[in-house]
Design an enzyme around this catalytic site. Structure first.
Site, PDB file in Angstrom:
ATOM      1  N   LYS A 104       0.920  -1.272  -0.123  1.00 53.71           N
ATOM      2  CA  LYS A 104      -0.058   0.007   0.058  1.00 53.71           C
ATOM      3  C   LYS A 104       0.711   1.238   0.098  1.00 53.71           C
ATOM      4  CE  LYS A 104      -3.978  -2.071   1.966  1.00 53.71           C
ATOM      5  NZ  LYS A 104      -5.023  -2.063   3.066  1.00 53.71           N
ATOM      6  N   LYS A 140      -6.248 -11.235  -5.530  1.00 50.02           N
ATOM      7  CA  LYS A 140      -7.473 -11.490  -4.684  1.00 50.02           C
ATOM      8  C   LYS A 140      -8.609 -10.530  -4.894  1.00 50.02           C
ATOM      9  CE  LYS A 140      -6.164  -8.477  -0.943  1.00 50.02           C
ATOM     10  NZ  LYS A 140      -5.925  -8.392   0.750  1.00 50.02           N
ATOM     11  N   LYS A 148     -11.470  -4.465  -2.455  1.00 46.79           N
ATOM     12  CA  LYS A 148     -12.282  -3.268  -2.815  1.00 46.79           C
ATOM     13  C   LYS A 148     -11.512  -2.043  -3.399  1.00 46.79           C
ATOM     14  CE  LYS A 148     -13.942  -3.706   2.205  1.00 46.79           C
ATOM     15  NZ  LYS A 148     -13.562  -3.317   3.559  1.00 46.79           N
TER      16      LYS A 148
HETATM   17  P1  TYM Z   1     -10.595  -5.446   5.456  1.00 44.08           P
HETATM   18  O1  TYM Z   1     -11.544  -4.732   5.787  1.00 44.08           O
HETATM   19  O2  TYM Z   1      -9.710  -5.580   4.446  1.00 44.08           O
HETATM   20  O3  TYM Z   1     -11.403  -7.226   5.167  1.00 44.08           O
HETATM   21  C1  TYM Z   1     -12.321  -7.703   5.942  1.00 44.08           C
HETATM   22  C2  TYM Z   1     -12.287  -9.164   6.143  1.00 44.08           C
HETATM   23  O4  TYM Z   1     -12.292  -9.573   5.024  1.00 44.08           O
HETATM   24  C3  TYM Z   1     -11.263 -10.519   4.486  1.00 44.08           C
HETATM   25  N1  TYM Z   1     -10.955 -10.603   3.166  1.00 44.08           N
HETATM   26  C4  TYM Z   1     -11.031 -11.555   2.447  1.00 44.08           C
HETATM   27  N2  TYM Z   1     -11.413 -12.849   2.555  1.00 44.08           N
HETATM   28  C5  TYM Z   1     -11.125 -13.667   1.407  1.00 44.08           C
HETATM   29  N3  TYM Z   1     -11.014 -13.251   0.280  1.00 44.08           N
HETATM   30  C6  TYM Z   1     -10.830 -12.269  -0.139  1.00 44.08           C
HETATM   31  N4  TYM Z   1     -10.631 -11.627  -1.319  1.00 44.08           N
HETATM   32  C7  TYM Z   1     -10.498 -11.231   0.818  1.00 44.08           C
HETATM   33  N5  TYM Z   1     -10.638  -9.797   0.959  1.00 44.08           N
HETATM   34  C8  TYM Z   1     -10.771  -9.332   2.306  1.00 44.08           C
HETATM   35  C9  TYM Z   1     -10.125  -9.892   5.321  1.00 44.08           C
HETATM   36  O5  TYM Z   1      -9.110 -11.017   5.509  1.00 44.08           O
HETATM   37  C10 TYM Z   1     -10.854  -9.584   6.775  1.00 44.08           C
HETATM   38  O6  TYM Z   1     -10.986 -10.766   7.584  1.00 44.08           O
HETATM   39  N6  TYM Z   1      -7.140  -4.867   9.171  1.00 44.08           N
HETATM   40  C11 TYM Z   1      -8.568  -5.531   8.901  1.00 44.08           C
HETATM   41  C12 TYM Z   1      -9.884  -5.305   9.584  1.00 44.08           C
HETATM   42  C13 TYM Z   1      -9.489  -5.197  10.988  1.00 44.08           C
HETATM   43  C14 TYM Z   1      -9.646  -6.307  11.949  1.00 44.08           C
HETATM   44  C15 TYM Z   1      -9.346  -6.015  13.259  1.00 44.08           C
HETATM   45  C16 TYM Z   1     -10.069  -7.694  11.737  1.00 44.08           C
HETATM   46  C17 TYM Z   1      -9.177  -4.334  11.664  1.00 44.08           C
HETATM   47  N7  TYM Z   1      -8.988  -4.647  13.094  1.00 44.08           N
HETATM   48  C18 TYM Z   1      -9.396  -6.821  14.038  1.00 44.08           C
HETATM   49  C19 TYM Z   1     -10.055  -8.497  12.776  1.00 44.08           C
HETATM   50  C20 TYM Z   1      -9.635  -7.999  14.158  1.00 44.08           C
HETATM   51  C21 TYM Z   1      -9.119  -5.080   7.164  1.00 44.08           C
HETATM   52  O7  TYM Z   1      -8.564  -4.244   6.863  1.00 44.08           O
HETATM   53  O8  TYM Z   1     -10.053  -6.085   6.802  1.00 44.08           O
END
Ligand code: TYM
Length: 342
Positions: A111, A206, A209
């Site tokens: 990023k 992958k 968003k």
């Molecule tokens: P984020 O918002 O990018 O994604 C949210 C969740 O979706 C999962 N994910 C995916 N799983 C499968 N295939 C994909 N292509 C895919 N894209 C996203 C991510 O693994 C995630 O579980 N930093 C984290 C959010 C966060 C968090 C936390 C999670 C902040 N604090 C504490 C757990 C515990 C994030 O940006 O996820």
């Protein structure tokens, strides 16, 4: 009861990857564990963003959690920034986090490169410390996430261990604390299938968003026609028949896995059903299964967003409950770290 926490960023729209990798699995855990699910708005400001959109996306994401089946009679749902302890803990943890740990994070490297290196915000670097705070604040046992968060989870575990060593045990006892470890070491819960849902336009990257083309992902709120169109135009290959686990056919493996989860079938059943299929036969089948799975979610989403007072109440109650737990952790850590208090 063991505790589970997880969250999604309110940026862009929630897609099938977020759902299959994370949210769908949260729903399965809420019967067994004490669950807290948050909307990580503080994480969403680490990249340039639109304030107007953030506000809307935060509510919409909360509504989607409920629409996907998060049940507030079992789980607490809240907005990260409503519980001030997340930022408090992040600062306290920052002092125990070596910069090197953060600089080697894959997501930071990717990023920050996109942001032009030196121009990337400090918060993009410290993002995993905030994520560790989200988890450690609640003494969480399990964290259900997709594959891409595994490295951040490992950092949270290392950090918990480090703080326990630095400030826990006898040292803490001398300061009037209960001694022992301050933080629990959390375990990631990464699903067998769906942990890494791939882009519709490139089976080697992958679903995300931030990908520029909306054709690359299926959003949970996409209409039936849009889903049909995206699947119709998605990347495939010219092999005969369909199969899992062929490294030369990442798109095939991905689409079969998606079909497997949304249809509720086993891998064996899908293999048997689809092995002789052409893409022309499989695509409408996949479309129907995805639409059938998502349409009840979309109906519930409309109902929830139509009644705005309800969502506010859910989020207020969720934040109150979370604050109660979080404050205890902050008090303990501050005591162990030697902060003066009256
Ligand atoms: P984020 O918002 O990018 O994604 C949210 C969740 O979706 C999962 N994910 C995916 N799983 C499968 N295939 C994909 N292509 C895919 N894209 C996203 C991510 O693994 C995630 O579980 N930093 C984290 C959010 C966060 C968090 C936390 C999670 C902040 N604090 C504490 C757990 C515990 C994030 O940006 O996820």
């Amino acid at each position: 009861r063991k505790r589970v926490v997880s969250g999604v960023q309110p940026t862009g729209s929630i897609h099938l990857g977020n759902y299959l990798g994370a949210i769908k699995n949260w729903v399965a855990l809420q019967d067994t564990y004490e669950t807290l699910f948050f909307i990580v708005d503080l994480h969403a400001i680490t990249l340039p963003y639109d304030p107007q959109e953030l506000r809307k996306a935060t509510r919409d994401t909360a509504a989607l959690y409920l629409a996907c089946g998060v049940d507030i009679s079992k789980a607490s749902v809240f907005v990260q920034s409503h519980v001030r302890a997340h930022v408090d803990l992040m600062w306290l943890l920052s002092s125990s986090t070596p910069i090197g740990w953060l600089q080697k994070m894959t997501q930071f490297k990717e990023k920050s490169r996109k942001e032009g290196g030196e121009n990337a915000s400090v918060s993009l670097l410290t993002y995993p410390v905030l994520m560790a705070a989200d988890i450690l604040l609640y003494k969480s046992d399990f964290v259900p996430v997709g594959e891409d968060q595994k490295q951040h989870l490992e950092l949270a575990r290392d950090l918990a261990q480090r703080v326990n060593n630095l400030y826990g045990g006898r040292k803490w006892k001398k300061l009037g604390g209960r001694g022992g470890s301050i933080f629990k070491i959390p375990e990631p819960l990464i699903p067998q299938v769906g942990a890494r849902v791939m882009s519709l336009t490139d089976g080697r990257s992958k679903m995300s968003k931030s990908a520029p083309s909306d054709q690359s992902r299926i959003n949970l709120l996409d209409s039936k026609d849009l889903i049909a169109d995206k699947i119709k135009r998605c990347k495939t290959d010219s092999f005969v028949g369909l199969e899992y686990d062929n490294a030369e056919r990442p798109e095939c493996n991905n689409l079969l896995s998606v079909y497997q989860i949304v249809s509720g079938k086993t891998k064996e059943e899908v293999m048997e059903e689809c092995k002789d299929m052409s893409w022309g036969t499989f695509k409408p089948l996949l479309t129907d299964a995805v639409v059938e799975h998502l349409s009840p979610i979309q109906v519930r989403y409309q109902e929830i967003t139509a009644e705005s007072a309800y969502l506010d109440k859910v989020l207020t109650e969720g934040a109150d409950k979370a604050t109660e737990i979080a404050e205890v952790t902050i008090r303990n850590l501050k005591q162990a770290m030697g902060f003066f208090y009256i």
